[in-house]
Enzyme design. Structure first.
Site, PDB file in Angstrom:
ATOM      1  N   GLY A 227      -1.993   3.439 -37.499  1.00 58.72           N
ATOM      2  CA  GLY A 227      -0.668   2.813 -37.602  1.00 58.72           C
ATOM      3  C   GLY A 227      -0.749   1.391 -38.145  1.00 58.72           C
ATOM      4  N   GLU A 244       4.955   6.141 -34.597  1.00 57.27           N
ATOM      5  CA  GLU A 244       4.777   6.720 -33.251  1.00 57.27           C
ATOM      6  C   GLU A 244       3.281   6.782 -33.015  1.00 57.27           C
ATOM      7  OE1 GLU A 244       7.107   7.141 -31.257  1.00 57.27           O
ATOM      8  OE2 GLU A 244       8.928   7.628 -32.362  1.00 57.27           O
ATOM      9  N   CYS A 278       0.138  12.452 -26.923  1.00 58.05           N
ATOM     10  CA  CYS A 278       0.370  10.997 -26.846  1.00 58.05           C
ATOM     11  C   CYS A 278       0.906  10.618 -25.471  1.00 58.05           C
ATOM     12  CB  CYS A 278       1.338  10.572 -27.939  1.00 58.05           C
ATOM     13  SG  CYS A 278       2.873  11.515 -27.956  1.00 58.05           S
TER      14      CYS A 278
HETATM   15  P1  NAD Z   1      -4.727   9.757 -37.010  1.00 58.70           P
HETATM   16  O1  NAD Z   1      -4.162   8.393 -36.963  1.00 58.70           O
HETATM   17  O2  NAD Z   1      -6.183   9.923 -37.210  1.00 58.70           O
HETATM   18  O3  NAD Z   1      -4.047  10.619 -38.169  1.00 58.70           O
HETATM   19  C1  NAD Z   1      -2.644  10.808 -38.263  1.00 58.70           C
HETATM   20  C2  NAD Z   1      -2.289  11.114 -39.702  1.00 58.70           C
HETATM   21  O4  NAD Z   1      -2.539   9.951 -40.511  1.00 58.70           O
HETATM   22  C3  NAD Z   1      -3.097  12.230 -40.354  1.00 58.70           C
HETATM   23  O5  NAD Z   1      -2.209  12.990 -41.165  1.00 58.70           O
HETATM   24  C4  NAD Z   1      -4.119  11.477 -41.199  1.00 58.70           C
HETATM   25  O6  NAD Z   1      -4.595  12.208 -42.310  1.00 58.70           O
HETATM   26  C5  NAD Z   1      -3.294  10.289 -41.665  1.00 58.70           C
HETATM   27  N1  NAD Z   1      -4.086   9.103 -42.039  1.00 58.70           N
HETATM   28  C6  NAD Z   1      -5.335   8.766 -41.667  1.00 58.70           C
HETATM   29  N2  NAD Z   1      -5.690   7.573 -42.189  1.00 58.70           N
HETATM   30  C7  NAD Z   1      -4.608   7.132 -42.894  1.00 58.70           C
HETATM   31  C8  NAD Z   1      -4.325   5.936 -43.637  1.00 58.70           C
HETATM   32  N3  NAD Z   1      -5.205   4.954 -43.749  1.00 58.70           N
HETATM   33  N4  NAD Z   1      -3.102   5.817 -44.188  1.00 58.70           N
HETATM   34  C9  NAD Z   1      -2.168   6.784 -44.039  1.00 58.70           C
HETATM   35  N5  NAD Z   1      -2.379   7.932 -43.353  1.00 58.70           N
HETATM   36  C10 NAD Z   1      -3.583   8.109 -42.799  1.00 58.70           C
HETATM   37  O7  NAD Z   1      -4.211  10.441 -35.662  1.00 58.70           O
HETATM   38  P2  NAD Z   1      -4.583  11.869 -35.084  1.00 58.70           P
HETATM   39  O8  NAD Z   1      -6.004  11.793 -34.607  1.00 58.70           O
HETATM   40  O9  NAD Z   1      -4.175  12.941 -36.041  1.00 58.70           O
HETATM   41  O10 NAD Z   1      -3.604  11.973 -33.822  1.00 58.70           O
HETATM   42  C11 NAD Z   1      -3.949  11.496 -32.559  1.00 58.70           C
HETATM   43  C12 NAD Z   1      -3.269  10.172 -32.258  1.00 58.70           C
HETATM   44  O11 NAD Z   1      -1.872  10.292 -32.490  1.00 58.70           O
HETATM   45  C13 NAD Z   1      -3.402   9.740 -30.810  1.00 58.70           C
HETATM   46  O12 NAD Z   1      -3.653   8.359 -30.730  1.00 58.70           O
HETATM   47  C14 NAD Z   1      -2.039  10.041 -30.225  1.00 58.70           C
HETATM   48  O13 NAD Z   1      -1.716   9.281 -29.077  1.00 58.70           O
HETATM   49  C15 NAD Z   1      -1.165   9.757 -31.380  1.00 58.70           C
HETATM   50  N6  NAD Z   1       0.111  10.471 -31.251  1.00 58.70           N
HETATM   51  C16 NAD Z   1       1.247   9.753 -31.029  1.00 58.70           C
HETATM   52  C17 NAD Z   1       2.463  10.395 -30.854  1.00 58.70           C
HETATM   53  C18 NAD Z   1       3.728   9.625 -30.623  1.00 58.70           C
HETATM   54  O14 NAD Z   1       4.782  10.200 -30.807  1.00 58.70           O
HETATM   55  N7  NAD Z   1       3.686   8.365 -30.258  1.00 58.70           N
HETATM   56  C19 NAD Z   1       2.515  11.785 -30.911  1.00 58.70           C
HETATM   57  C20 NAD Z   1       1.339  12.486 -31.141  1.00 58.70           C
HETATM   58  C21 NAD Z   1       0.147  11.817 -31.324  1.00 58.70           C
END
Ligand code: NAD
Length: 476
Positions: A227, A244, A278
């Site tokens: 994020g 999120e 999450c």
């Molecule tokens: P992640 O951040 O590794 O990946 C999420 C998405 O971002 C993937 O599609 C990935 O390919 C993409 N991505 C990766 N690097 C990027 C970059 N530099 N720029 C743009 N996009 C990029 O997360 P994850 O491992 O897939 O999910 C788990 C995390 O998500 C946990 O921390 C969890 O708490 C959080 N989560 C939050 C919510 C919420 O609603 N707050 C819901 C579900 C999961």
């Protein structure tokens, strides 16, 4: 359409492949069972160009027509639910009950979001002038989705964006791209070309999207670390973002609970979706008067009721960890607990020779507040239980985190529930329940758990600019 094979991207309403592909694994067997296109930058550019083109018409399409399209999209998901659920279990690992909740929940969300209407605010209406504020669609939205709820979290972005009049490009997680590619392909039956596209690829594809000058907004769900990258990258073009992010949700258990009756609820609070959630309860603060009782009731419940296994087997309650990267991270938390001599009330040993990325449900018995398992987000089935005695102190501990996604309080004393709940720093506070969501209820994080919100009218507005128009009637 065959839901369980032939995975393609959708660009301008057309099915598109690429010579370069990425493997998709079944986490219950660690075997590759599908390939998806690894989109090139040129393919992303083409997707954005056609989404911009489609925006011209879609943004002017009457809202009732957009709602009707969302309803027909929901019908299509339900008509293909069986295949989608099977595919979801195969790529994500979750058992049938979780797949059902996610697939039918997605249809519910599409229909409910379709019923929302953006208000036009009358600021001033006199003989001389009229001032109104309305909401206009932002343009092209990039929807970046994680691997824990791949379908629902895509729909949470697609539905409001389309209702607001935006066009959408979905980028699924590289770990779980299949269901997202399929639902976007299905949606082509009810949407004009270019209104909803999907491109698959690795993390670089996400970076290209966040930097793209012709994407107006990024709707992102994922880790707090990613994020931060998204927000930095969006700064160059002042892109709108909804973030999120991660969480470290506390649950506070009061001394007046019935331990045995509460154990199943606390269990699911922490371990739903195999704790890859999450909003999982990730820190359980139990009053010292009932600590032993609640810990033992939880351990008993787990020992006698919960089966971890392949989500495709009917009696499985919790599936595997979704991918090897996350499995490695979770192993690290177990290793840290062992290295520091923390006790496990149940579980504690991972069998590395298992067929899939399986982890036993584990409770860590009263580790210190500054341990990694308490401070960080494990995103796997290992839960720390801590003792508390002083109310102000437990509230301070619950809030002592960079995260602020959700929190819950459990007990019979309603006044105490509300008193404690009102002091918790979280986007959603649940009292005597947990994980109650609604399309009409704003959802988002405080602090580093996010920016903005999804769902409800507030979430819908995040896909719009506000525009104030003033009319001087005297000169009319
Ligand atoms: P992640 O951040 O590794 O990946 C999420 C998405 O971002 C993937 O599609 C990935 O390919 C993409 N991505 C990766 N690097 C990027 C970059 N530099 N720029 C743009 N996009 C990029 O997360 P994850 O491992 O897939 O999910 C788990 C995390 O998500 C946990 O921390 C969890 O708490 C959080 N989560 C939050 C919510 C919420 O609603 N707050 C819901 C579900 C999961």
């Amino acid at each position: 359409m065959n839901i369980e094979s032939d995975f393609v991207m959708t660009i301008n309403g057309e099915s598109v492949t690429n010579d370069s592909t990425l493997p998709v694994y079944n986490p219950a067997t660690k075997a590759v069972f599908a390939q998806v296109p690894d989109a090139s930058q040129a393919q992303l550019d083409e997707t954005v160009t056609t989404a911009r083109q489609a925006f011209k018409l879609w943004s002017k399409t009457p809202v009732e027509e957009r709602q009707a399209a969302l309803e027909r999209f929901a019908d299509l998901i339900e008509a293909h639910a069986e295949g989608i659920m099977t595919l979801l279990t195969r790529e994500q690992g979750k058992p049938r009950a979780g797949a059902e909740w996610e697939v039918f929940g997605s249809a519910t969300w599409l229909r409910a979001t379709g019923s929302l209407r953006l208000p036009v605010e009358m600021i001033d209406e006199t003989e001389e002038r009229r001032v109104t504020t309305r909401h206009t669609p932002l343009g092209v939205v990039g929807a970046i989705v994680p691997w824990n709820f791949p379908i629902l979290l895509a729909i949470w972005k697609i539905a409001p964006a389309l209702m607001a009049g935006c066009t959408v490009i979905v980028k699924p997680s590289p770990y779980t791209p299949l269901c997202d590619l399929k639902i976007v392909e299905l949606a082509q039956q009810v949407l004009p070309p270019g209104v909803l596209s999907a491109v698959s690829g690795g993390d670089d594809l996400g970076k290209w999207m966040t930097a793209h000058p012709d994407i107006n907004k990024i709707a992102f769900t994922g880790s707090t670390e990613t994020g931060r990258h998204v927000m930095r990258s969006a700064a160059d073009t002042i892109k709108r973002v909804t973030l999120e992010l991660g969480g470290n949700d506390p649950a506070i258990v009061l001394p007046d609970v019935d331990a045995k009756a509460l154990a199943p609820e606390l269990f699911w609070a922490a371990f739903q979706n195999n704790a890859q959630f999450c909003n999982s309860t990730k820190r359980l603060y139990i009053h010292e008067d009932v600590y032993d009782e609640v810990r033992d009731a939880l351990a008993d419940f787990i020992a006698s009721n919960i089966k971890v296994g392949d989500g495709a087997e009917v009696d499985t309650d919790l599936g595997p960890i979704q991918n090897s990267m996350q499995y490695g991270k979770v192993q690290g938390y177990f290793a840290d607990c062992h290295a520091n001599g923390y006790q496990f009330a149940i579980g504690g040993e991972i069998d590395d020779n298992a067929a899939g990325w399986f982890v036993p449900v584990s409770l860590v018995d009263n580790p210190p507040e500054d341990s990694r398992i308490v401070r960080e987000e494990p995103f796997g089935p290992i839960l720390p239980l801590m003792k508390w005695s002083d109310e102000d102190d437990v509230i301070a501990k619950a809030n002592d985190t960079i995260y602020g996604l959700g929190a819950s309080v459990w007990g019979k004393d309603q006044e105490a529930l509300e008193r404690i709940g009102s002091q918790l720093e979280a986007g959603t506070v649940w009292l005597n329940e947990v994980h109650q969501y609604s399309p009409f209820q704003a959802f988002g994080g405080h602090k580093q758990s996010g920016l903005g919100c999804e769902n409800s009218l507030h979430g819908l507005m995040e896909y719009t600019n506000w525009q104030t128009t003033t009319l001087n009637k005297i000169h009319a």
